[in-house]
Design an enzyme around this catalytic site. Structure first.
Site, PDB file in Angstrom:
ATOM      1  N   GLY A 198      -2.463  -8.059  -0.840  1.00  0.00           N
ATOM      2  CA  GLY A 198      -3.062  -9.384  -0.973  1.00  0.00           C
ATOM      3  C   GLY A 198      -2.690 -10.295   0.174  1.00  0.00           C
ATOM      4  O   GLY A 198      -2.702  -9.899   1.344  1.00  0.00           O
TER       5      GLY A 198
ATOM      6  N   GLY B 278     -10.009  -8.852   7.886  1.00  0.00           N
ATOM      7  CA  GLY B 278      -9.200 -10.004   8.265  1.00  0.00           C
ATOM      8  C   GLY B 278     -10.048 -11.137   8.803  1.00  0.00           C
ATOM      9  O   GLY B 278      -9.777 -12.320   8.535  1.00  0.00           O
ATOM     10  N   ASP B 279     -11.095 -10.805   9.556  1.00  0.00           N
ATOM     11  CA  ASP B 279     -12.004 -11.832  10.076  1.00  0.00           C
ATOM     12  C   ASP B 279     -12.780 -12.484   8.933  1.00  0.00           C
ATOM     13  O   ASP B 279     -13.015 -13.694   8.940  1.00  0.00           O
ATOM     14  CB  ASP B 279     -12.976 -11.218  11.077  1.00  0.00           C
TER      15      ASP B 279
ATOM     16  N   GLY C 249      -2.719  -6.904   3.552  1.00  0.00           N
ATOM     17  CA  GLY C 249      -3.492  -5.710   3.252  1.00  0.00           C
ATOM     18  C   GLY C 249      -3.685  -5.516   1.756  1.00  0.00           C
ATOM     19  O   GLY C 249      -4.087  -6.437   1.046  1.00  0.00           O
TER      20      GLY C 249
ATOM     21  N   SER D 224      -1.734 -12.367   5.731  1.00  0.00           N
ATOM     22  CA  SER D 224      -2.480 -11.269   5.112  1.00  0.00           C
ATOM     23  C   SER D 224      -1.583 -10.043   4.993  1.00  0.00           C
ATOM     24  O   SER D 224      -0.862  -9.690   5.930  1.00  0.00           O
ATOM     25  CB  SER D 224      -3.737 -10.947   5.927  1.00  0.00           C
TER      26      SER D 224
END
Length: 331
Positions: A233, A259-260, A230, A228
């Site tokens: 992308g 993120g989860d 941010g 990831s």
């Protein structure tokens, strides 16, 4: 399609999010708003999976003295609760959310209640009905009293059953998990750029080097590597190839839990047998959709699918060769 998804949260928290205009250290602030959400990375993943209609079971370690908010969430979303209760309070995580343009989120994570080997063994016992190909998500930090190799040992047990383990961890627990033999590695990991740099032992500002590091993890035997990035992308690397996905541009929202949500999206897509592109699209849609919703909640399914269709997919090698510019913060 496999059975229900299990999420394991060994250090859950009640997330207290305090909204303020700008954080100025050493000064008195007047909060604009405050909210409390039962959280912890695995709990957040389960909440988003349940919103998508995926049968979900949660386990881990939960403080017995303030379990009510978690129990209410699980009941409201029909999530099966197999948490082991330990003495004391589940910790509180304080998130200071700046609402001004360009604002950041400052996290203050409090200590966790004590958990011993017996409690961890009971968590393991509550995973005894996991079947081959089932997905188990191990997510977040470890309770302070647990050893760094906890995830590595748990992944080994689950891999021996034939389960597919999705690991979203950082620091020493992630490093330990990546030292396992190939047949005891997780099925999928989701590091951010900083976590990947820590594993690689060097900076990865160069997108070509970043992609090479993700491919190196895949080459070790991890079936799906998601990095990831941010606002930039994410990268997705599997046996099908390597893709970069850019999220659709939306109005700013809270990135807490994005993120989860991405982990929930990739887990749901893998469970459905989706292609790498479909995994990338749904993961991004979950993360993007969550930005508009405080707490670990998704928008309606139609909105999520529309966001998935808007995600821009590019071969990762092409993205890496043409990408320049300042480094972005990852979630």
């Amino acid at each position: 399609m496999s059975g229900p998804v299990r999420t394991v949260t060994l250090n859950p928290a009640i997330d207290q999010t305090v909204a303020l205009d700008t954080l100025r250290p050493g000064q008195v602030h007047r909060a604009l708003a405050v909210r409390h959400d039962p959280g912890g990375k695995g709990v957040n993943v389960a909440s988003c999976l349940a919103d998508w209609g995926v049968p979900t079971i949660v386990t881990g370690l939960l403080g017995a003295d303030n379990a009510a908010p978690f129990e209410a969430l699980f009941a409201a979303k029909a999530i099966e609760d197999r948490f082991v209760r330990v003495p004391g309070d589940t910790r509180t995580n304080i998130k200071l959310l700046e609402t001004s343009p360009g604002g950041t989120t400052t996290d203050i994570n409090l200590p966790s209640p004590f958990a011993d080997a017996a409690a961890l063994a009971e968590v393991r016992r509550r995973l005894d009905d996991v079947a081959p190909d089932d997905l188990v998500v191990l997510s977040g930090s470890l309770a302070d009293s647990l050893p760094d190799d906890t995830y590595r040992r748990l992944i080994g047990d689950l891999r021996a059953i034939g389960a597919r383990v999705v690991l979203d961890a950082s620091g020493a627990p992630l490093a330990e998990a990546l030292t396992a033999a190939e047949d005891a590695l997780p099925f999928c990991i989701k590091p951010n750029r900083h976590e990947l740099e820590t594993w690689a032992g060097r900076g990865l500002e160069d997108p070509v080097a970043l992609l090479a590091a993700a491919r190196a993890l895949h080459g070790m035997g991890i079936a799906l590597v998601t990095v990831s990035l941010g606002a930039q992308g994410a990268l997705f690397v599997s046996g099908e190839g390597a893709l970069h996905v850019a999220p659709p541009v939306l109005e700013a929202g809270s990135a807490v839990g994005a993120g989860d949500a991405m982990v929930a999206g990739l887990t749901a897509a893998v469970r459905a047998g989706a292609s790498l592109e479909a995994v990338a699209r749904l993961s991004t849609a979950f993360a993007t959709g969550k930005l508009r919703h405080p707490g670990a909640h998704l928008p309606d399914g139609e909105t999520v699918l529309a966001l998935a269709a808007l995600a821009a997919i590019t071969p990762a090698q092409d993205w890496a060769r043409r990408t320049t510019g300042p480094r972005q913060t990852a979630h």
